[in-house]
Design a protein around this motif. Structure first.
Motif, PDB file in Angstrom:
ATOM      1  N   ASP A   1       0.825  -1.211   0.000  1.00 48.69           N
ATOM      2  CA  ASP A   1       0.000   0.000   0.000  1.00 48.69           C
ATOM      3  C   ASP A   1       0.863   1.266   0.000  1.00 48.69           C
ATOM      4  N   ALA A   2       1.921   1.266   0.814  1.00 47.65           N
ATOM      5  CA  ALA A   2       2.804   2.436   0.869  1.00 47.65           C
ATOM      6  C   ALA A   2       3.516   2.630  -0.468  1.00 47.65           C
ATOM      7  N   SER A   3       3.936   1.533  -1.080  1.00 45.89           N
ATOM      8  CA  SER A   3       4.603   1.632  -2.381  1.00 45.89           C
ATOM      9  C   SER A   3       3.643   2.078  -3.473  1.00 45.89           C
ATOM     10  N   THR A   4       2.409   1.615  -3.405  1.00 44.13           N
ATOM     11  CA  THR A   4       1.409   2.036  -4.382  1.00 44.13           C
ATOM     12  C   THR A   4       1.186   3.542  -4.290  1.00 44.13           C
ATOM     13  N   SER A   5       1.055   4.043  -3.074  1.00 48.43           N
ATOM     14  CA  SER A   5       0.870   5.491  -2.872  1.00 48.43           C
ATOM     15  C   SER A   5       2.067   6.280  -3.387  1.00 48.43           C
ATOM     16  N   ALA A   6       3.277   5.796  -3.087  1.00 47.26           N
ATOM     17  CA  ALA A   6       4.484   6.488  -3.541  1.00 47.26           C
ATOM     18  C   ALA A   6       4.569   6.499  -5.067  1.00 47.26           C
TER      19      ALA A   6
ATOM     20  N   PRO B   1      -0.814   1.801 -10.829  1.00 53.44           N
ATOM     21  CA  PRO B   1       0.375   0.999 -10.535  1.00 53.44           C
ATOM     22  C   PRO B   1       0.004  -0.463 -10.303  1.00 53.44           C
ATOM     23  N   ARG B   2       0.937  -1.327 -10.631  1.00 54.14           N
ATOM     24  CA  ARG B   2       0.724  -2.751 -10.375  1.00 54.14           C
ATOM     25  C   ARG B   2       1.954  -3.330  -9.684  1.00 54.14           C
TER      26      ARG B   2
ATOM     27  N   VAL C   1       7.115   4.080 -14.913  1.00 54.16           N
ATOM     28  CA  VAL C   1       7.664   4.336 -13.588  1.00 54.16           C
ATOM     29  C   VAL C   1       7.891   2.982 -12.924  1.00 54.16           C
ATOM     30  N   VAL C   2       9.047   2.787 -12.322  1.00 52.35           N
ATOM     31  CA  VAL C   2       9.364   1.521 -11.655  1.00 52.35           C
ATOM     32  C   VAL C   2      10.064   1.811 -10.332  1.00 52.35           C
ATOM     33  N   SER C   3       9.704   1.045  -9.316  1.00 56.23           N
ATOM     34  CA  SER C   3      10.364   1.192  -8.009  1.00 56.23           C
ATOM     35  C   SER C   3      11.473   0.168  -7.883  1.00 56.23           C
TER      36      SER C   3
END
Length: 163
Positions: free
Chosen positions: A24-29, A52-53, A147-149
């Motif tokens: 959830d935190a990564s999705t928001s970011a 985002p996925r 965009v990629v984390s």
């Protein structure tokens, strides 16, 4: 993010996780990064809908993941989209991004491409300017944004749910 990341941490292409973070935190970011990019692009147009996925990182892991958010914008003229690429090139470094590449790519269409990393927030972005009739989406000019984390580990007791 590129393998040449100066922080010493692994990149988002399947390396070791850079930390623990909830999906959830990564999705928001990821949504926030995409919104910031759209603000710099500063054009009105049709923005693709998918959000985002989650992708496992590596693919067989139940506890590590990275975020992917591909999206595009169509509608503005080629001239406007070209200026948006210049804005990204000029403005991203002011916001902590390092431009890794800006120029024509090796595709058949030789599309203008920008690749940048935000080492602090552990994100990378690739933007391609597909000119009209270059083989892109319905032969319309567009900006294709990916965009990629970096890879993250979910908190203890959680599993990656790819949806």
């Amino acid at each position: 993010m590129n393998d040449s990341d100066d922080s010493g941490s692994k990149d988002s292409s399947g390396g070791e996780p850079v930390g623990v973070r909830s999906v959830d935190a990564s999705t928001s970011a990821t949504k926030k990064i995409s919104s910031e990019l759209l603000e710099i692009i500063a054009l009105k147009g049709e923005v693709s809908k998918p959000g985002p996925r989650v992708n496992r990182c590596p693919a067989d892991s139940d506890t590590t993941y990275k975020m992917l958010h591909p999206w595009s914008i169509t509608g503005p003229s080629e001239a406007e989209l070209g200026k948006a690429m210049e804005r990204l090139r000029d403005e991203l470094p002011k916001k902590g991004w390092k431009i890794k590449h800006y120029g024509r790519n090796n595709s058949r269409a030789k599309s203008l491409e920008l690749t940048a990393d935000d080492d602090k927030r552990k994100f990378g972005v690739n933007v391609e300017f597909w000119e009209k009739n270059s083989g892109g989406d319905k032969n319309r000019a567009l900006l294709l944004v990916n965009v990629v984390s970096a890879c993250y580990e979910v908190p203890e007791g959680q599993k990656v749910d790819t949806y």
